[in-house]
Design an enzyme around this catalytic site. Structure first.
Site, PDB file in Angstrom:
ATOM      1  N   ASP A  76      51.135  37.715  43.260  1.00  0.00           N
ATOM      2  CA  ASP A  76      51.912  38.787  43.009  1.00  0.00           C
ATOM      3  C   ASP A  76      53.182  38.390  44.119  1.00  0.00           C
ATOM      4  OD1 ASP A  76      50.070  40.517  42.074  1.00  0.00           O
ATOM      5  OD2 ASP A  76      48.430  41.372  43.626  1.00  0.00           O
ATOM      6  N   LYS A 111      56.533  36.859  41.214  1.00  0.00           N
ATOM      7  CA  LYS A 111      57.417  35.562  39.891  1.00  0.00           C
ATOM      8  C   LYS A 111      58.054  36.089  38.949  1.00  0.00           C
ATOM      9  CE  LYS A 111      52.223  34.931  39.818  1.00  0.00           C
ATOM     10  NZ  LYS A 111      52.273  35.388  41.038  1.00  0.00           N
ATOM     11  N   GLY A 112      57.315  37.646  38.529  1.00  0.00           N
ATOM     12  CA  GLY A 112      57.706  37.934  37.386  1.00  0.00           C
ATOM     13  C   GLY A 112      59.190  38.786  37.699  1.00  0.00           C
ATOM     14  N   GLY A 120      50.034  40.713  36.896  1.00  0.00           N
ATOM     15  CA  GLY A 120      50.968  41.539  36.254  1.00  0.00           C
ATOM     16  C   GLY A 120      52.328  41.504  36.949  1.00  0.00           C
ATOM     17  N   HIS A 121      53.127  41.108  35.947  1.00  0.00           N
ATOM     18  CA  HIS A 121      54.532  40.479  36.710  1.00  0.00           C
ATOM     19  C   HIS A 121      55.633  42.470  36.289  1.00  0.00           C
ATOM     20  CE1 HIS A 121      53.169  36.004  36.316  1.00  0.00           C
ATOM     21  NE2 HIS A 121      52.121  37.208  36.822  1.00  0.00           N
ATOM     22  N   ARG A 129      32.607  25.610  25.896  1.00  0.00           N
ATOM     23  CA  ARG A 129      32.614  24.841  23.931  1.00  0.00           C
ATOM     24  C   ARG A 129      31.420  26.028  22.919  1.00  0.00           C
ATOM     25  NH1 ARG A 129      30.201  18.967  25.376  1.00  0.00           N
ATOM     26  NH2 ARG A 129      29.117  20.371  26.302  1.00  0.00           N
ATOM     27  N   GLN A 178      49.164  34.298  38.981  1.00  0.00           N
ATOM     28  CA  GLN A 178      48.422  34.315  39.917  1.00  0.00           C
ATOM     29  C   GLN A 178      48.793  33.525  41.002  1.00  0.00           C
ATOM     30  OE1 GLN A 178      45.675  33.726  36.815  1.00  0.00           O
ATOM     31  NE2 GLN A 178      45.988  36.325  36.530  1.00  0.00           N
ATOM     32  N   THR A 219      45.704  46.284  38.890  1.00  0.00           N
ATOM     33  CA  THR A 219      44.642  47.822  38.232  1.00  0.00           C
ATOM     34  C   THR A 219      45.026  48.505  39.263  1.00  0.00           C
ATOM     35  OG1 THR A 219      43.779  45.783  40.460  1.00  0.00           O
ATOM     36  CG2 THR A 219      42.690  45.880  38.125  1.00  0.00           C
ATOM     37  N   ARG A 251      46.728  46.298  47.703  1.00  0.00           N
ATOM     38  CA  ARG A 251      45.995  45.304  48.357  1.00  0.00           C
ATOM     39  C   ARG A 251      46.623  45.509  49.219  1.00  0.00           C
ATOM     40  NH1 ARG A 251      52.754  44.051  44.699  1.00  0.00           N
ATOM     41  NH2 ARG A 251      51.447  43.741  42.212  1.00  0.00           N
TER      42      ARG A 251
END
Ligand code: GDP
Ligand code: IMO
Ligand code: MG
Length: 440
Positions: free
Chosen positions: A13, A16-17, A40-41, A152, A233, A310, A314
């Site tokens: 958070d 980055k977005g 969530g960006h 696998r 992340q 969510t 934070r």
């Protein structure tokens, strides 16, 4: 060497977005390389009436709002087919073409309903243990999906395109997971037929997006394309380098880019670290600079620090340079973007953690194992705060002297330049003529 990587340098958070969206017009391709719909960006822009519009992306890369950019969901992502199709619908409803501009790796693993069910059961079990060690996950099935990938036994995007294969693999997987849910966790079994019938229908909806994205990216790079890889992340949530076990199940750090996209490391030119001017964490696990007081509440309220995925509040705290120095080392950032500087305006003083005290000794070493990190005590350097609202500042020299000193200290401590300072959620709220070259 035209691949640049945007990486969260803290616990996610970091913005980055916003930074990826801002940089996208200079790139031909924007690609997600790990994680899933746990991300969530947020992207904010001003509409024609001057009102702020906001969109939160979970799986589609943050380049989608720029029409000349192709977006890629790489093989390293765990894809929830339902979530991605819903997200595509929402973006298309804004009049944006996604169909021609989104490519999804045929090798990406799928998130299935049983991954979320197993995760919920595991978290409940951990929370009820005497030492409550629940991870506080986003509940998006990330851990169990990566578990199946490495065991696998996962089901991949390519399997969605063959109904017979899908039916067979899915039936086996659900039956196995039902046994785990019922026998180990005393949880309810899932309806095998309902899930199989729901998922076989995805083939037609997803088919046109699916391709060999590694081949696409390598060909594009050969043709001179510029690729922006968007981490999800943050580095301190990396499954190897983060505060294990309170981490996610993928590699947000720079190394994850090459395996998560299938591009050679020799193509990587720039590694950009995104750091908030303070620090947040959502979910459980150690957080040395956490503020459980009024200052922490001030950061949360002013910074709107509630999860984009969510909605959870934070946890907030001061900037942790010991942690940032560690993620700087692992990722080899050649530049930093510092976000949310505006949120610090009005704080009487601003603190920065420069060392940890551990077993009576001071150290700059970041211990990533949770049990040690729980026990460190932050050692702070205190800076005078500034009153001025900086959200309208566009040139570095217009920032208050205290804010400039704060940024210079970060850059000097890390020995890494700061190329961008973000001072508001919108695209135009960015300062790029930053004059704090690394001198350390
Ligand atoms: P990401 O997951 O790293 O993309 O970050 P998130 O979108 O989860 O959280 C960042 C939040 O801060 C979002 O609500 C952004 O709109 C917002 N944001 C980003 N940069 C800035 C900034 O410089 N100032 C302020 N006030 N908000 C910002
Ligand atoms: P973006 O990309 C912040 C956290 C969860 C939890 C841990 C494991 O928006 O920065 P998971 O669901 O991944 O198994 O949860 O990781 N987490 C994030 N925290 N931002 C994120 O993504 C996160 N994605 C996962 O809260 O602590
Ligand atoms: Mg986020």
């Amino acid at each position: 060497m035209p691949v640049s990587i945007v990486i969260g340098s803290q616990w996610g958070d970091e913005g980055k977005g916003k930074i990826t969206d801002l940089m996208s017009p200079d790139y031909d391709v924007v690609a997600r390389y790990q994680g899933g719909a746990n991300a969530g960006h947020t992207i904010v822009w001003e509409d024609e009436d001057g009102e702020d519009e906001e969109f939160v992306l979970h799986l589609v890369p943050s380049g989608i709002f720029h029409e000349n950019v192709t977006c890629v969901i790489g093989n390293g992502v765990v894809l929830d087919p339902k979530a991605v199709l819903d997200e595509i619908d929402k973006i298309q409803s804004l009049g944006i073409d996604v169909e021609e501009r989104l490519k999804i790796s045929h090798n990406a693993h799928l998130i299935m309903p049983y991954h979320k069910a197993v995760e919920a059961a595991q978290e409940e079990e951990r929370a009820s243990a005497s030492d409550d060690d629940a991870i506080g996950t986003t509940g998006r099935g990330i851990g169990p999906a990566y578990t199946d990938k490495f065991a696998r036994s996962g089901i991949r995007v390519v399997d969605l395109l063959d109904r017979d294969v899908l039916r067979q693999k899915l039936r086996r997987s659900i039956e196995e997971k039902n046994a785990i849910l019922q026998d180990i966790y005393d949880a309810e079994a899932l309806d095998v037929d309902r899930i199989v019938e729901e998922y076989v229908e995805f083939d037609q909806q997803i088919d046109s997006y699916v391709t060999d994205t590694s081949k696409y990216l390598c060909n594009a790079l050969d043709d001179g394309a510029h690729v922006l890889a968007e981490g999800a992340q943050g580095s301190l949530l990396d499954v190897d380098f983060g505060s294990y076990p309170y981490v996610t199940s993928s590699h947000p750090t720079a190394g994850g880019c090459c395996t998560g996209l299938g591009v050679p490391p020799t193509e990587v030119e720039q590694v950009l670290g995104i750091a908030k001017a303070y620090c947040t964490r959502v979910g459980n696990g150690p957080f040395p600079t956490e503020l459980d007081n009024e200052a922490g509440e001030q950061l949360r309220q002013k910074g709107g620090e509630f999860g984009a995925t969510t909605g959870r509040p934070r946890r907030c705290g001061w900037l942790d340079l010991v942690a940032l120095r560690y993620t700087n080392m692992i990722n080899g950032f050649n530049d930093l973007a510092i976000t949310k500087l505006d949120i610090l305006s009005g704080m009487e003083e601003v603190k920065v953690c420069t060392q940890y005290k551990y077993d009576g000794k001071k150290t700059r070493r970041f211990p990533s194992e949770a049990q040690t990190l729980e026990r460190v005590e932050p050692v702070y350097q205190t800076f005078p705060g500034w009153e001025k609202d900086v959200t309208d500042v566009r040139r570095f020299h217009q920032l208050p002297a205290e804010a400039k000193d704060y940024l210079a200290f970060i850059s000097e401590y890390l020995g890494t330049s700061v190329g961008m300072v973000s001072n508001g959620p919108r695209r135009d709220q960015i300062i790029t003529d930053v004059e704090v070259p690394a001198t350390a």
